[in-house]
Design a protein around this motif. Structure first.
Motif, PDB file in Angstrom:
ATOM      1  N   LYS A   1       4.244 -17.198  12.421  1.00 30.15           N
ATOM      2  CA  LYS A   1       3.472 -16.086  12.077  1.00 30.15           C
ATOM      3  C   LYS A   1       4.112 -15.098  10.941  1.00 30.15           C
ATOM      4  O   LYS A   1       5.359 -15.175  10.893  1.00 30.15           O
ATOM      5  CB  LYS A   1       3.466 -15.226  13.239  1.00 30.15           C
ATOM      6  N   PHE A   2       3.155 -14.582  10.299  1.00 30.65           N
ATOM      7  CA  PHE A   2       3.755 -13.836   9.160  1.00 30.65           C
ATOM      8  C   PHE A   2       3.073 -12.777   8.553  1.00 30.65           C
ATOM      9  O   PHE A   2       1.826 -12.633   8.882  1.00 30.65           O
ATOM     10  CB  PHE A   2       4.163 -14.874   7.879  1.00 30.65           C
ATOM     11  N   ALA A   3       3.641 -11.699   7.956  1.00 29.65           N
ATOM     12  CA  ALA A   3       3.106 -10.648   7.116  1.00 29.65           C
ATOM     13  C   ALA A   3       3.732 -10.571   6.033  1.00 29.65           C
ATOM     14  O   ALA A   3       4.943 -10.489   5.921  1.00 29.65           O
ATOM     15  CB  ALA A   3       2.752  -9.450   8.259  1.00 29.65           C
ATOM     16  N   VAL A   4       3.119  -9.724   5.013  1.00 28.66           N
ATOM     17  CA  VAL A   4       3.698  -9.407   3.824  1.00 28.66           C
ATOM     18  C   VAL A   4       3.225  -7.891   3.302  1.00 28.66           C
ATOM     19  O   VAL A   4       2.260  -7.279   3.711  1.00 28.66           O
ATOM     20  CB  VAL A   4       3.073 -10.236   2.663  1.00 28.66           C
ATOM     21  N   LEU A   5       4.059  -7.278   2.878  1.00 34.85           N
ATOM     22  CA  LEU A   5       3.868  -5.987   2.214  1.00 34.85           C
ATOM     23  C   LEU A   5       4.862  -5.477   1.129  1.00 34.85           C
ATOM     24  O   LEU A   5       5.725  -6.472   0.716  1.00 34.85           O
ATOM     25  CB  LEU A   5       4.276  -4.868   3.568  1.00 34.85           C
ATOM     26  N   GLY A   6       4.488  -4.439   0.492  1.00 33.51           N
ATOM     27  CA  GLY A   6       5.439  -4.037  -0.558  1.00 33.51           C
ATOM     28  C   GLY A   6       4.852  -2.860  -1.271  1.00 33.51           C
ATOM     29  O   GLY A   6       3.939  -2.589  -1.295  1.00 33.51           O
TER      30      GLY A   6
ATOM     31  N   SER B   1       4.496  -1.011  -4.874  1.00 33.77           N
ATOM     32  CA  SER B   1       4.135  -1.071  -6.202  1.00 33.77           C
ATOM     33  C   SER B   1       3.677   0.067  -7.074  1.00 33.77           C
ATOM     34  O   SER B   1       3.810   1.078  -6.538  1.00 33.77           O
ATOM     35  CB  SER B   1       2.997  -2.297  -6.513  1.00 33.77           C
ATOM     36  N   SER B   2       3.051  -0.133  -8.016  1.00 33.74           N
ATOM     37  CA  SER B   2       2.567   1.095  -8.854  1.00 33.74           C
ATOM     38  C   SER B   2       1.163   0.968  -9.112  1.00 33.74           C
ATOM     39  O   SER B   2       0.567  -0.139  -9.896  1.00 33.74           O
ATOM     40  CB  SER B   2       3.488   1.551 -10.124  1.00 33.74           C
ATOM     41  N   LYS B   3       0.194   1.758  -8.828  1.00 34.95           N
ATOM     42  CA  LYS B   3      -1.278   1.781  -9.450  1.00 34.95           C
ATOM     43  C   LYS B   3      -1.549   1.902 -10.796  1.00 34.95           C
ATOM     44  O   LYS B   3      -2.541   1.396 -11.358  1.00 34.95           O
ATOM     45  CB  LYS B   3      -2.153   2.464  -8.657  1.00 34.95           C
ATOM     46  N   THR B   4      -0.481   2.366 -11.554  1.00 40.97           N
ATOM     47  CA  THR B   4      -0.332   2.414 -12.863  1.00 40.97           C
ATOM     48  C   THR B   4      -0.510   1.006 -13.424  1.00 40.97           C
ATOM     49  O   THR B   4      -0.976   0.873 -14.965  1.00 40.97           O
ATOM     50  CB  THR B   4       0.567   3.095 -13.435  1.00 40.97           C
ATOM     51  N   HIS B   5       0.069  -0.082 -13.063  1.00 36.02           N
ATOM     52  CA  HIS B   5       0.045  -1.326 -13.374  1.00 36.02           C
ATOM     53  C   HIS B   5      -1.496  -1.919 -13.136  1.00 36.02           C
ATOM     54  O   HIS B   5      -2.138  -1.582 -12.290  1.00 36.02           O
ATOM     55  CB  HIS B   5       0.970  -2.085 -12.838  1.00 36.02           C
ATOM     56  N   LEU B   6      -1.689  -2.845 -14.232  1.00 28.46           N
ATOM     57  CA  LEU B   6      -2.944  -3.403 -14.271  1.00 28.46           C
ATOM     58  C   LEU B   6      -3.198  -4.211 -12.944  1.00 28.46           C
ATOM     59  O   LEU B   6      -4.142  -4.294 -12.358  1.00 28.46           O
ATOM     60  CB  LEU B   6      -3.183  -4.329 -15.293  1.00 28.46           C
ATOM     61  N   HIS B   7      -2.061  -5.047 -12.336  1.00 30.25           N
ATOM     62  CA  HIS B   7      -2.373  -5.976 -11.149  1.00 30.25           C
ATOM     63  C   HIS B   7      -1.419  -5.165 -10.285  1.00 30.25           C
ATOM     64  O   HIS B   7      -0.393  -5.802  -9.746  1.00 30.25           O
ATOM     65  CB  HIS B   7      -1.812  -7.391 -11.644  1.00 30.25           C
ATOM     66  N   PHE B   8      -1.875  -4.164  -9.644  1.00 35.85           N
ATOM     67  CA  PHE B   8      -1.458  -3.467  -8.637  1.00 35.85           C
ATOM     68  C   PHE B   8      -0.956  -4.378  -7.124  1.00 35.85           C
ATOM     69  O   PHE B   8      -1.673  -5.077  -6.832  1.00 35.85           O
ATOM     70  CB  PHE B   8      -2.085  -2.375  -7.923  1.00 35.85           C
ATOM     71  N   GLY B   9       0.409  -4.453  -7.040  1.00 38.18           N
ATOM     72  CA  GLY B   9       1.003  -5.235  -5.893  1.00 38.18           C
ATOM     73  C   GLY B   9       0.470  -6.816  -5.676  1.00 38.18           C
ATOM     74  O   GLY B   9       0.666  -7.302  -4.690  1.00 38.18           O
ATOM     75  N   ARG B  10       0.371  -7.447  -6.850  1.00 35.87           N
ATOM     76  CA  ARG B  10      -0.147  -8.722  -6.928  1.00 35.87           C
ATOM     77  C   ARG B  10       1.042  -9.850  -6.446  1.00 35.87           C
ATOM     78  O   ARG B  10       0.478 -10.785  -5.856  1.00 35.87           O
ATOM     79  CB  ARG B  10      -0.414  -9.303  -8.470  1.00 35.87           C
ATOM     80  N   ALA B  11       2.246  -9.359  -6.685  1.00 38.44           N
ATOM     81  CA  ALA B  11       3.315 -10.274  -5.895  1.00 38.44           C
ATOM     82  C   ALA B  11       3.183 -10.286  -4.324  1.00 38.44           C
ATOM     83  O   ALA B  11       3.228 -11.337  -3.706  1.00 38.44           O
ATOM     84  CB  ALA B  11       4.811  -9.692  -6.103  1.00 38.44           C
TER      85      ALA B  11
ATOM     86  N   LYS C   1      -0.211  -2.938   0.765  1.00 35.85           N
ATOM     87  CA  LYS C   1       0.405  -2.488  -0.623  1.00 35.85           C
ATOM     88  C   LYS C   1       0.409  -0.974  -0.517  1.00 35.85           C
ATOM     89  O   LYS C   1      -0.312  -0.152  -0.072  1.00 35.85           O
ATOM     90  CB  LYS C   1      -0.616  -2.778  -1.490  1.00 35.85           C
ATOM     91  N   ILE C   2       1.683  -0.378  -1.106  1.00 33.18           N
ATOM     92  CA  ILE C   2       1.780   1.110  -1.018  1.00 33.18           C
ATOM     93  C   ILE C   2       2.011   1.417  -2.458  1.00 33.18           C
ATOM     94  O   ILE C   2       2.746   0.696  -3.294  1.00 33.18           O
ATOM     95  CB  ILE C   2       3.252   1.347  -0.277  1.00 33.18           C
TER      96      ILE C   2
END
Length: 146
Positions: free
Chosen positions: A83-88, A90-100, A121-122
């Motif tokens: 089982k897994f989950a992902v979070l992180g 980032s900045s919405k000023t970037h074109l690809h917010f939270g893409r990683a 995504k935060i």
């Protein structure tokens, strides 16, 4: 049930979030290991009942350099329905917010993992609502292990 929370942090923001989530899960009785992604062996993930990956997004949508080896190794790992989950953060000023976050989510799914919570995504520094979403992610992990 054994949980791994692995993270990478450039500014300390994601480390703060990881420590908050780790404390939250431990307060709920979880047996949890907290470590940096650079110290995490992707081939050992299936030894855990659940894995949480936290990452920032570098530049315009890139996996951070220090997480690259871990990310690439995931392609050769069979998570055996771990089982897994992902979070992180980032900045919405970037074109690809939270893409990683998206990249890790896709890679863990491709590695035969079982996603048990929507990715979180935060935008930059977490606020009270963000911490509630992080805690909800933790609750989904715990529920999935019962």
């Amino acid at each position: 049930m054994k949980i791994l929370l692995t993270y990478t942090s450039l500014t300390g923001r994601n480390e703060e979030i990881a420590k908050h989530l780790a404390d939250y899960l431990k307060d709920k009785g979880a047996d949890l290991d907290l470590e940096q992604i650079v110290d995490t062996d992707a081939f050992g993930l299936s030894d855990y009942d659940a894995v949480i990956v936290e990452t920032y997004t570098y530049h315009d949508g890139e996996v951070p350099d220090e997480a690259q080896d871990f990310y690439e190794d995931l392609a050769d790992v069979d998570l055996k329905r771990t089982k897994f989950a992902v979070l992180g953060s980032s900045s919405k000023t970037h074109l690809h917010f939270g893409r990683a976050v998206d990249y890790f989510t896709m890679q863990l799914n491709s590695s035969n993992g079982e996603q048990v919570a929507d990715s979180v995504k935060i935008d930059r520094d977490p606020d009270e609502d963000d911490y509630k979403r992080v805690e909800a992610l933790g609750d989904y992990i715990l529920k999935s292990l019962k």
